[in-house]
Design a protein around this motif. Sequence first.
Motif, short mmCIF file in Angstrom:
data_model
loop_
_atom_site.label_atom_id
_atom_site.label_comp_id
_atom_site.label_asym_id
_atom_site.label_seq_id
_atom_site.Cartn_x
_atom_site.Cartn_y
_atom_site.Cartn_z
N ILE A 19 1.91 -17.91 -5.62
CA ILE A 19 0.83 -18.71 -5.90
C ILE A 19 -0.69 -18.68 -5.40
CG2 ILE A 19 0.20 -21.32 -6.54
CD1 ILE A 19 3.20 -21.83 -6.70
N GLU A 20 -0.70 -18.28 -3.86
CA GLU A 20 -1.83 -18.29 -3.33
C GLU A 20 -2.53 -17.11 -3.79
OE1 GLU A 20 -1.10 -20.32 1.10
OE2 GLU A 20 -0.51 -18.35 0.64
N LEU A 21 -1.88 -15.88 -3.86
CA LEU A 21 -2.36 -14.76 -4.46
C LEU A 21 -3.04 -14.89 -6.00
CD1 LEU A 21 0.28 -11.94 -3.23
CD2 LEU A 21 -2.23 -12.26 -2.53
N ILE A 22 -2.25 -15.70 -6.73
CA ILE A 22 -2.73 -15.70 -8.02
C ILE A 22 -3.88 -16.54 -8.23
CG2 ILE A 22 -2.21 -16.91 -10.11
CD1 ILE A 22 0.87 -15.92 -9.67
N LEU A 23 -3.98 -17.68 -7.47
CA LEU A 23 -5.16 -18.53 -7.53
C LEU A 23 -6.51 -17.92 -6.83
CD1 LEU A 23 -3.66 -22.08 -7.01
CD2 LEU A 23 -3.99 -20.81 -9.05
N GLY A 25 -7.15 -15.16 -6.81
CA GLY A 25 -7.68 -14.00 -7.74
C GLY A 25 -8.61 -14.62 -8.65
N MET A 26 -8.48 -15.96 -8.93
CA MET A 26 -9.27 -16.77 -9.64
C MET A 26 -10.58 -17.31 -9.05
SD MET A 26 -6.09 -18.93 -11.59
CE MET A 26 -7.28 -19.91 -12.78
N ALA A 99 1.05 -32.54 -15.38
CA ALA A 99 1.91 -31.40 -16.01
C ALA A 99 3.06 -30.85 -15.00
CB ALA A 99 0.79 -30.45 -16.06
N TYR A 100 3.61 -30.00 -15.65
CA TYR A 100 4.96 -29.56 -14.90
C TYR A 100 5.12 -28.06 -15.32
CZ TYR A 100 7.99 -30.31 -19.00
OH TYR A 100 8.39 -30.18 -20.07
N LEU A 101 5.83 -27.24 -14.43
CA LEU A 101 6.30 -25.98 -14.87
C LEU A 101 7.63 -25.78 -14.36
CD1 LEU A 101 3.20 -23.77 -13.65
CD2 LEU A 101 4.09 -24.01 -15.92
N ALA A 102 8.60 -25.11 -14.93
CA ALA A 102 9.77 -25.05 -14.55
C ALA A 102 9.92 -23.53 -13.90
CB ALA A 102 10.68 -24.87 -15.77
N LYS A 103 10.63 -23.44 -12.67
CA LYS A 103 10.71 -22.32 -11.97
C LYS A 103 11.86 -21.52 -12.52
CE LYS A 103 9.45 -23.83 -7.46
NZ LYS A 103 9.83 -23.94 -6.10
N PRO A 104 11.75 -20.21 -12.70
CA PRO A 104 10.57 -19.39 -12.53
C PRO A 104 9.71 -19.80 -13.56
CG PRO A 104 12.33 -17.97 -13.55
CD PRO A 104 13.01 -19.47 -13.47
N ASP A 106 6.02 -18.93 -15.58
CA ASP A 106 5.20 -17.68 -16.37
C ASP A 106 3.77 -17.86 -15.65
OD1 ASP A 106 4.89 -16.06 -18.74
OD2 ASP A 106 3.02 -17.24 -18.88
N ILE A 107 3.32 -16.66 -15.18
CA ILE A 107 2.08 -16.57 -14.34
C ILE A 107 0.92 -16.96 -15.18
CG2 ILE A 107 0.22 -15.21 -13.35
CD1 ILE A 107 2.77 -13.57 -11.87
N ASP A 108 1.00 -16.48 -16.68
CA ASP A 108 -0.10 -17.03 -17.57
C ASP A 108 -0.16 -18.61 -17.66
OD1 ASP A 108 -1.15 -14.39 -18.02
OD2 ASP A 108 0.44 -14.29 -19.77
N GLU A 109 0.95 -19.06 -17.64
CA GLU A 109 1.15 -20.63 -17.75
C GLU A 109 0.45 -21.21 -16.63
OE1 GLU A 109 4.44 -23.83 -19.36
OE2 GLU A 109 4.99 -21.72 -18.89
N LEU A 110 0.95 -21.01 -15.44
CA LEU A 110 0.13 -21.40 -14.05
C LEU A 110 -1.28 -21.07 -14.35
CD1 LEU A 110 0.31 -22.41 -11.38
CD2 LEU A 110 0.60 -20.13 -10.47
N VAL A 111 -1.98 -20.08 -14.41
CA VAL A 111 -3.24 -19.89 -14.71
C VAL A 111 -3.94 -20.90 -15.80
CG1 VAL A 111 -5.08 -18.07 -15.41
CG2 VAL A 111 -3.13 -17.51 -13.72
#
Length: 124
Positions: A19-23, A25-26, A99-104, A106-111
């Motif tokens: 998550i740190e890497l993804i964010l 990058g934003m 909001a919520y995200l189920a693991k695993p 989707d990266i696009d959904e997180l973004v």
Amino acid sequence: MIKKTVLIIEDDPGILETIELILSGMNIHVMSAPEALETSEVYALAPDLIILDHWLHKKLGGDLCLALKTDPHTKKIPIIMISADLNIANVARYSLADAYLAKPFDIDELVNLTQKYLDESVNV
């Protein structure tokens, strides 16, 4: 332009790093905590958004989320709850998560969710 700040509360080092890497990058300032914080600690950090795991070592993220959402100092901070719990939708609703995200997840959904709540925080 001032960078937005996201606080990630996640006890799984692999998921936290992802998550740190993804964010990062934003162009987002990322802070992280491997365990639940007190509401006063969250208030002092002043994040624009919190990404919160439900299953933490010493406390349930749902309990922390509910405490944050019922505290006048932190109630307006958007919270995205993440979990492998099959009941995450109900947990998120009960704990007043935005909001919520189920693991695993989707990266696009997180973004997309992250961007949505950071864009909305401009208007708060």
